[in-house]
Design an enzyme around this catalytic site. Structure first.
Site, short mmCIF file in Angstrom:
data_model
loop_
_atom_site.label_atom_id
_atom_site.label_comp_id
_atom_site.label_asym_id
_atom_site.label_seq_id
_atom_site.Cartn_x
_atom_site.Cartn_y
_atom_site.Cartn_z
N HIS A 139 0.88 -1.17 0.00
CA HIS A 139 0.00 0.00 0.00
C HIS A 139 0.91 1.22 0.00
O HIS A 139 2.14 1.08 -0.02
CB HIS A 139 -0.92 -0.05 1.22
CG HIS A 139 -1.95 1.04 1.28
ND1 HIS A 139 -2.68 1.41 0.17
CD2 HIS A 139 -2.37 1.84 2.29
CE1 HIS A 139 -3.49 2.39 0.52
NE2 HIS A 139 -3.33 2.67 1.80
N ASP A 193 -11.33 -3.81 -0.06
CA ASP A 193 -11.22 -2.38 -0.39
C ASP A 193 -11.74 -2.07 -1.79
O ASP A 193 -11.32 -2.69 -2.77
CB ASP A 193 -9.74 -1.99 -0.29
CG ASP A 193 -9.47 -0.56 -0.74
OD1 ASP A 193 -10.28 0.32 -0.41
OD2 ASP A 193 -8.44 -0.33 -1.41
N HIS A 366 -3.95 1.96 -4.14
CA HIS A 366 -5.09 1.03 -4.07
C HIS A 366 -5.18 0.17 -5.33
O HIS A 366 -4.86 0.62 -6.43
CB HIS A 366 -6.40 1.81 -3.92
CG HIS A 366 -6.49 2.57 -2.64
ND1 HIS A 366 -7.02 2.03 -1.50
CD2 HIS A 366 -6.11 3.83 -2.33
CE1 HIS A 366 -6.97 2.93 -0.53
NE2 HIS A 366 -6.41 4.04 -1.00
N HIS A 388 -14.92 0.14 2.10
CA HIS A 388 -14.11 1.34 1.78
C HIS A 388 -14.56 1.96 0.46
O HIS A 388 -13.88 1.79 -0.57
CB HIS A 388 -12.61 1.04 1.63
CG HIS A 388 -11.97 0.37 2.81
ND1 HIS A 388 -10.72 -0.17 2.73
CD2 HIS A 388 -12.36 0.18 4.08
CE1 HIS A 388 -10.39 -0.68 3.90
NE2 HIS A 388 -11.38 -0.48 4.74
#
Lengths: 546, 546
Positions: A139, A193, A366, A388
């Site tokens: 990340h 996510d 992401h 998210h």
């Protein structure tokens, strides 16, 4: 016999970007994952940030057995001090995240209150009925993890923020083996996510930035100033590496960036030799072409270093002609105007400004669509829950899940507060628990309500007009001319005519009022001003009787 | 002998996007090009729109010999009624632009005041010392033109908004021959649109949208609702064509879209057979899969049709599950939050929403970098002046000009008000003329000053607290408890404690005040409230003496 029910309670981050917080509840024990803040939208006037609604946790305080944090970004740790004011529970995170939590808690005078436990990626910890396995993910901050959460009701995989970067700056790829291992054991549900769910393809590796930096460094003849997020530790490493390649010294500037740099260096997440770094004071005495400065402000925040540089109000150094400024970031939706305004001002001051449109000086942290599909194939969950993101992200993520073969009825699009239950391996919608925006403004938490926000909105649109009446004690005889004042409505000194007429309207209204005097005056002044200006300032009438 | 000086005075659109207006002045005669408005940024609170500062034109009213308009977009024609209130001069434009100007002036009751002259692309008109040659350019509205302006000081080319679309929807490409002709005659200076100067490559043809529409139309099983700009006439044509291909009827909805559709059809810029169109009332009685609705609201404007559909407050029809909504547009910077909020709400109501991230349902109407270079090569100007854009766009455009061989000293980056002079074929910087934001709010033009805006900003941040004092006529004896009220500050009913303490502070301050009572009370209340809340509401003290 009690039912073996796992309850999943989203308290933030579903239907919005930020303030991520999820509660997993089994058998009267609750595991909280992440404690984030959200940054205000442009019409959340005067607000510093928004935190999750913790009503459910407060009502079930005694049940909370632990808090697990995926990584050190503000939208995952930013509300920790607010949470600890309500909840007493041990906190589990990886070493860098613990380091960042310690620094944040110390800033809020809460260092001693927190019960922090370090868990390394690859290790597990038993928290009540939850066996939480930390697995490494790439990340835009080092030491990020997702969680495998083994519960008596089944195995949950919670992705955290992730991407599948094959050439990350720290050479530590996401833990494919662990994901495959989960899939071998059988995954009840994947919570993943959704931030980039409407971006096709594959998010580029952090490594592509090296090439862009090479181009910038080889062409710049003066100073180079690189702005990014204070938490983007890998970008600090890339800047330092580029500085070394091009024989420049690097100066980090700004409290948050310096703090994060020091913590990351101390814990071994950042490898910068001492002699490569100089203080900003030293940097000022070096030739321009020997210097790189790294600072905050890539979102155009007016009070950040870059914001102050753009307005010529920075204390230690200024922009000079010949500087090259790099915004190594992308504007967060809603910040575009501030970012572009900052860029324009930097150009005006003589800098050459490089931003995402001009060169690939930033990549997202992401996963994009193809990575999302890969995660689903690796994990092979029975159920899928996108987390998210705004509704549009969650929807697109759900569409992707269908394309890789997860049946529509096994996908749940949730909003904050919508409880999900897993009983005997089956997913059901549960009840709704309270969730609303909890605004933090100054030292106040939750004392700005939707109504206060509407008042600010009305005040911001057309300002306020104040009418002060002095009346006799027993009747509506005016003891003096009505006083009328305004703020944010019109240029008062140019508007005598309007105010004189308004005073006459008030006098008239008072003389024939027989019901609610204040309301009548409010209405007649409001109507008159609207007819004159087509604006609706807030009208405020005070009455003093003597 | 008088100097043969051409003066160029940018009054809007340089250093910003919108309110385009340029004055060309020669020998005491002024030609105005375009009269646009600019949409407010998020921190221009309560403002409807911004118009160019016409101080210079008012001071030189008698010199204005004509107004030439490049095309019918609001950022080029939107301020025409404000201009005509100050300036009497004939207006020259192409047929469609004249049609749109007529409609706009009629809405403002000024139809009879305007002296409108139609000039077709390819034709010329002599306006004072300026021979203006209209040449066709492709853009996101039909009948756009640029101008070749032959002056005694030399030939100027003013691009207007343009792109080089080889397959435009109306099959009318930009006029390459005329541009080459200018270059043969020798061009003193090129003034060219910079909107997309930071976009590499070539803007795709409008035609690519047909393919995206084919995909949407072939997959949609219910209604299709397409939102775009009311002025995007070519998009109306593409929607109608797609409707015909897929056996659907098309209903246009919304006043501005219907107006523009009718004007364009009447003038032959839109070719839609009668039997393809239905009213929205008829559309409601047709099967869902036989209907396309085209409406406004692609920027997420809350009061637009799409905005109202997203909140369930539209009058004639609602979103139902199975609808496909297409946003055939791109968010204008600053509108992202509104656009994404609208998309999220449409998803929540059960629609499938297609927007730019998901499919190529929009292309820009402005040239990208390679087209900009082509324009320079075609025109081969001696001097180059980037127009229409923020500083960052103008700068990038200047960098492009250098790459095609225009020397840096022959490129001028101007901001509004910076006069440029051409004397004997040489370019010089001239003086500065006044330019500031002229805010339009309701019926007021220019009565919202920077100070009024600062007041609105302060009010929006922390609200207002009102202190009402009733004092004896001759001394500072309080005749009753100070009255304290607030708006937009805190939840008043929850804040008794704060207000009680504030009242005590006021009483104390009044009792020992010996200077400016109002100011002292303002300060002490402000300081107290800041210490309690870390907010700075505007404090407003009124005093009544009896």
């Amino acid at each position: 016999m009690k039912q073996r029910t796992l309850r999943v309670i989203p308290l933030g981050g579903l239907g919005e970007v930020g303030r991520n917080m999820m509660a997993y509840e089994y058998d009267d024990e609750i595991l909280v994952v992440d404690t984030g803040i959200m940054f205000p939208e442009n019409d959340m006037l005067g607000i510093d940030y928004i935190i999750p609604d913790m009503t459910y946790l407060k009502q079930n305080r005694a049940k909370v057995v632990g808090i697990a944090i995926t990584h050190g970004h503000e939208d995952h740790i930013g509300a920790i001090h607010h949470v600890l004011e309500e909840i007493q529970a041990p906190i589990y995170a990886t070493p860098l995240t613990i380091g960042l939590l310690e620094a944040k808690l110390a800033r809020h005078g809460m260092a001693s209150k927190a019960d922090l436990h370090t868990v390394r990626a690859g290790e597990s910890v038993q928290i009540g009925p939850f066996k939480v396995e930390f697995f490494h993910v790439c990340h835009s901050i080092p030491d990020g993890v997702g969680f495998g959460i083994e519960t008596p009701a089944g195995l949950i995989v919670h992705s955290g923020d992730y991407k599948f970067d094959h050439t990350p700056v720290d050479n530590w790829p996401s833990d494919y083996a662990k994901l495959a291992d989960f899939s071998q054991r059988g995954v009840l549900a994947l919570f993943a996510d959704s931030t980039n769910a409407d971006r096709p393809g594959w998010t580029p590796s952090e490594r592509v930035i090296d090439g862009a930096f090479d181009q910038v460094f080889s062409q710049a003849t003066g100073r180079i100033i690189i702005a990014s997020f204070a938490s983007l530790v890998s970008r600090m490493q890339q800047v330092a590496n580029a500085a070394q390649r091009y024989n420049r010294k690097v100066a980090f500037v700004g409290t948050s960036m310096l703090d994060n740099m020091r913590i990351s260096r101390k814990l071994g997440y950042l490898d910068i030799p001492d002699d490569l770094m100089v203080s900003i004071e030293q940097a000022r005495s070096l030739p321009a072409r020997d210097v790189v400065i790294m600072c905050t402000g890539s979102q155009g925040e007016p009070s950040s270093i870059l914001g102050r540089l753009s307005t010529g109000t920075n204390r230690l150094f200024d922009i000079v002609t010949g500087d090259t400024v790099v915004l190594s970031s992308r504007p967060i939706p809603g910040n575009e105007e501030n970012v572009y305004r900052t860029i324009n001002r930097l150009f005006q001051r003589g800098a050459n400004v490089i931003y995402e449109n001009i060169a690939p000086v930033h990549v997202s942290g992401h996963a994009s669509q193809e990575e999302m599909k890969l995660l689903m194939h690796l994990v092979r969950p029975k159920y899928f829950v996108p987390i998210h993101g705004e509704i549009r992200h969650l929807k697109q993520h759900a569409i992707l899940a269908e394309t890789v073969g997860i049946p529509a009825e096994n996908i749940a699009i949730l909003e904050n507060g919508q409880v999900l239950e897993f009983v005997d391996g089956e997913m059901h919608m549960g009840e709704r628990v309270p969730t609303s925006y909890v605004f933090v403004d100054g030292t106040g938490v939750g004392d700005v309500s939707a109504e206060v926000m509407r008042e600010r909105e009305a005040l911001s649109r057309d300002g306020i007009v104040l009418v002060n009446l002095r009346l006799a004690r027993d009747n509506n005889r005016l003891l003096s001319e009505p006083e009328i004042l305004s703020k944010g409505f019109v240029i008062a000194q140019d508007s005598d005519e309007i105010f004189n007429s308004a005073r006459r309207k008030v006098t008239e209204t008072v003389s024939r009022a027989n019901g609610n005097l204040q309301k009548d005056v409010e209405e007649s002044v409001g109507d008159y001003l609207y007819s004159e200006t087509h604006r609706r300032p807030m009208i405020f009438v005070t009455v003093s009787r003597f």
